[in-house]
Motif scaffolding. Sequence first.
Motif, PDB file in Angstrom:
ATOM      1  N   GLU A 155      -5.379   2.280   0.959  1.00 51.24           N
ATOM      2  CA  GLU A 155      -5.536   0.949   1.537  1.00 51.24           C
ATOM      3  C   GLU A 155      -4.323   0.053   1.280  1.00 51.24           C
ATOM      4  N   THR A 156      -4.019  -0.742   2.285  1.00 49.35           N
ATOM      5  CA  THR A 156      -2.967  -1.751   2.192  1.00 49.35           C
ATOM      6  C   THR A 156      -3.511  -3.064   2.744  1.00 49.35           C
ATOM      7  N   LEU A 157      -3.107  -4.176   2.144  1.00 45.31           N
ATOM      8  CA  LEU A 157      -3.423  -5.499   2.663  1.00 45.31           C
ATOM      9  C   LEU A 157      -2.143  -6.125   3.189  1.00 45.31           C
ATOM     10  N   MET A 158      -2.226  -6.745   4.367  1.00 47.07           N
ATOM     11  CA  MET A 158      -1.079  -7.430   4.948  1.00 47.07           C
ATOM     12  C   MET A 158      -1.489  -8.830   5.374  1.00 47.07           C
ATOM     13  N   GLU A 159      -0.668  -9.799   5.027  1.00 44.39           N
ATOM     14  CA  GLU A 159      -0.864 -11.179   5.464  1.00 44.39           C
ATOM     15  C   GLU A 159       0.155 -11.473   6.563  1.00 44.39           C
ATOM     16  N   ILE A 160      -0.339 -11.872   7.736  1.00 47.43           N
ATOM     17  CA  ILE A 160       0.501 -12.052   8.915  1.00 47.43           C
ATOM     18  C   ILE A 160       0.603 -13.534   9.267  1.00 47.43           C
ATOM     19  N   ASN A 161       1.812 -14.017   9.443  1.00 50.36           N
ATOM     20  CA  ASN A 161       2.040 -15.361   9.950  1.00 50.36           C
ATOM     21  C   ASN A 161       1.824 -15.335  11.460  1.00 50.36           C
ATOM     22  N   THR A 162       0.874 -16.114  11.951  1.00 49.46           N
ATOM     23  CA  THR A 162       0.514 -16.040  13.369  1.00 49.46           C
ATOM     24  C   THR A 162       1.550 -16.689  14.285  1.00 49.46           C
ATOM     25  N   GLU A 163       2.484 -17.445  13.722  1.00 50.92           N
ATOM     26  CA  GLU A 163       3.527 -18.054  14.545  1.00 50.92           C
ATOM     27  C   GLU A 163       4.724 -17.127  14.723  1.00 50.92           C
ATOM     28  N   THR A 164       4.987 -16.300  13.697  1.00 51.90           N
ATOM     29  CA  THR A 164       6.156 -15.425  13.763  1.00 51.90           C
ATOM     30  C   THR A 164       5.797 -13.946  13.872  1.00 51.90           C
ATOM     31  N   ASN A 165       4.491 -13.629  13.663  1.00 53.33           N
ATOM     32  CA  ASN A 165       4.017 -12.241  13.623  1.00 53.33           C
ATOM     33  C   ASN A 165       4.702 -11.416  12.532  1.00 53.33           C
ATOM     34  N   SER A 166       5.191 -12.073  11.509  1.00 54.15           N
ATOM     35  CA  SER A 166       5.859 -11.376  10.412  1.00 54.15           C
ATOM     36  C   SER A 166       4.881 -11.172   9.256  1.00 54.15           C
ATOM     37  N   VAL A 167       5.110 -10.101   8.500  1.00 52.54           N
ATOM     38  CA  VAL A 167       4.331  -9.833   7.298  1.00 52.54           C
ATOM     39  C   VAL A 167       4.901 -10.690   6.168  1.00 52.54           C
ATOM     40  N   VAL A 168       4.126 -11.660   5.684  1.00 55.69           N
ATOM     41  CA  VAL A 168       4.634 -12.581   4.667  1.00 55.69           C
ATOM     42  C   VAL A 168       4.145 -12.222   3.267  1.00 55.69           C
ATOM     43  N   TRP A 169       3.194 -11.303   3.180  1.00 56.79           N
ATOM     44  CA  TRP A 169       2.717 -10.825   1.880  1.00 56.79           C
ATOM     45  C   TRP A 169       2.071  -9.469   2.096  1.00 56.79           C
ATOM     46  N   GLN A 170       2.250  -8.598   1.110  1.00 61.18           N
ATOM     47  CA  GLN A 170       1.683  -7.254   1.234  1.00 61.18           C
ATOM     48  C   GLN A 170       1.300  -6.715  -0.138  1.00 61.18           C
ATOM     49  N   TRP A 171       0.188  -5.978  -0.153  1.00 65.33           N
ATOM     50  CA  TRP A 171      -0.271  -5.275  -1.347  1.00 65.33           C
ATOM     51  C   TRP A 171      -0.638  -3.861  -0.948  1.00 65.33           C
ATOM     52  N   ARG A 172      -0.138  -2.866  -1.702  1.00 65.28           N
ATOM     53  CA  ARG A 172      -0.413  -1.458  -1.416  1.00 65.28           C
ATOM     54  C   ARG A 172      -1.132  -0.833  -2.605  1.00 65.28           C
ATOM     55  N   SER A 173      -2.310  -0.283  -2.351  1.00 65.58           N
ATOM     56  CA  SER A 173      -3.018   0.397  -3.438  1.00 65.58           C
ATOM     57  C   SER A 173      -2.205   1.576  -3.961  1.00 65.58           C
ATOM     58  N   TYR A 174      -1.394   2.172  -3.095  1.00 69.65           N
ATOM     59  CA  TYR A 174      -0.594   3.340  -3.471  1.00 69.65           C
ATOM     60  C   TYR A 174       0.418   3.015  -4.573  1.00 69.65           C
ATOM     61  N   ASP A 175       0.772   1.742  -4.717  1.00 71.72           N
ATOM     62  CA  ASP A 175       1.694   1.340  -5.774  1.00 71.72           C
ATOM     63  C   ASP A 175       1.025   1.276  -7.145  1.00 71.72           C
ATOM     64  N   HIS A 176      -0.292   1.505  -7.188  1.00 71.70           N
ATOM     65  CA  HIS A 176      -1.045   1.272  -8.430  1.00 71.70           C
ATOM     66  C   HIS A 176      -1.941   2.449  -8.783  1.00 71.70           C
ATOM     67  N   ILE A 177      -1.481   3.650  -8.455  1.00 66.88           N
ATOM     68  CA  ILE A 177      -2.290   4.839  -8.687  1.00 66.88           C
ATOM     69  C   ILE A 177      -2.021   5.443 -10.062  1.00 66.88           C
ATOM     70  N   ILE A 178      -2.995   6.208 -10.526  1.00 66.31           N
ATOM     71  CA  ILE A 178      -2.879   6.983 -11.744  1.00 66.31           C
ATOM     72  C   ILE A 178      -3.549   8.325 -11.490  1.00 66.31           C
ATOM     73  N   GLN A 179      -3.097   9.350 -12.203  1.00 63.54           N
ATOM     74  CA  GLN A 179      -3.725  10.663 -12.091  1.00 63.54           C
ATOM     75  C   GLN A 179      -3.676  11.342 -13.452  1.00 63.54           C
ATOM     76  N   ASP A 180      -4.695  12.167 -13.727  1.00 61.31           N
ATOM     77  CA  ASP A 180      -4.731  12.885 -15.007  1.00 61.31           C
ATOM     78  C   ASP A 180      -4.820  14.398 -14.791  1.00 61.31           C
ATOM     79  N   ASP A 181      -4.317  14.853 -13.620  1.00 61.30           N
ATOM     80  CA  ASP A 181      -4.373  16.276 -13.299  1.00 61.30           C
ATOM     81  C   ASP A 181      -3.128  17.046 -13.738  1.00 61.30           C
TER      82      ASP A 181
END
Length: 436
Positions: A184-210
């Motif tokens: 999952e990723t969250l994106m905040e879009i400015n409706t006037e410019t259609n640009s991504v002004v903030w983003q959060w990626r769950s993939y940046d916060h993973i852990i594994q114990d395998d």
Amino acid sequence: MMKFTPTLKYVACALLFAFASCSDDDSVIITPEGETPTIPDPVSLTPEVEVYDADKVHNNLTLAVNAGKNSAFLANKTGQKVHEFTFDEPLGNDLEILPNGKLLGIFKDPNAQIEFGGYGGIVKILNINGTVEWEYTLSNENFVLHHDVEMLPNGNVLLLVWERIPEAEAAAQGSANPGDIYPETLMEINTETNSVVWQWRSYDHIIQDDDPSLPNYGVVADNPHKVNVNYNPIANGDIMHANGLDYDENKDIIYLSINFFSEVWVIDHSTTTAEAATGTGGNYGKGGDLVYRFGNPRAYDNMMGEVRGDRNHYPNLLENGVQGEGNILLYVNGFAAGFSTVYELEMPATFSLTPNTDNEPNVVWFYSNPDIFSSKISGAERLKNGNTLICEGDFGFWEVTPDKELVWKYNGGEGSFFWRAYDYEVDDPIIAGFGL
């Protein structure tokens, strides 16, 4: 183009129902069993209304959002559809009436390449006359908008996105999933410019114990702020399946329901995008790591705390002076139990995740009924009079009092598939433009 079809012949009934007393008898109830009320109910009910208590039901309008279909409607408590909406594309799923009376919704891209349940690809703001004021598309082989959308106080739009991570890349980071993954990723879009002004990626916060030889290796139980990328391996790669979000302006956090983890994650929105990719920064000092999580402590190998989130939808923050303000309503679909439960959960004053500790929030109120079970979609709203409106996705709607008395039941009929139900007061100015 969206078509608005006000059902004018019902408007008089709707207004009469909203502002006139129906009966002085507090026991007037019509039930599915066909019991004869003590005093004849003067309100004309449609066949869809199986239970109706004139004195205890809240006289509001319900926006019924048809998941994956080209329509939605506003209904009053007598069951009359006082306004109907039709759209060119199917909904994909969320649709809301904004404070200015316009509509905000997710729609399905007919050419979508990622098509998990609840996919969309297109978000639109629609004017009252049905014209498109704003449109944004994110739908290709690597990304697709899905399920839910939120208008933020700053006028930006918060979107939920599946992001494809190719199998080789994911495996190199410790994923044991057989194929590409779509975290999952969250994106905040400015409706006037259609640009991504903030983003959060769950993939940046993973852990594994395998595999200790690969990145992100660690003890899952000792790192509750991280996401176990191998918690739910699945053939199609939809390893998390987020399905709902809500924003808390006071705390500047986002509540995100993760269906396949049976959890709700709390994410710090005060971070910059750069901080959100790390484990430091923001108001809570955790960057984009999870600030808090609840519903299923087993998802981070915590044996303490009760598992209450058995699949779930719609983490609804109670706001605007309703009973329980600041708490979260959560519809738990209940795969294991075989019936669904709505919980009202008290959010902690200070967010804390401590290993081997019961981190679960307090249960303030709950409602369950053996007859309520929807394995998908669904949600709950707190009404102005303290009642709770429950959307049982594959059936219809229930309204219950704080004392758990059923006072309204609406059966949508065979084939019903309601994403959610939102409530609006009959005299709310935001719906005036619909001719009500």
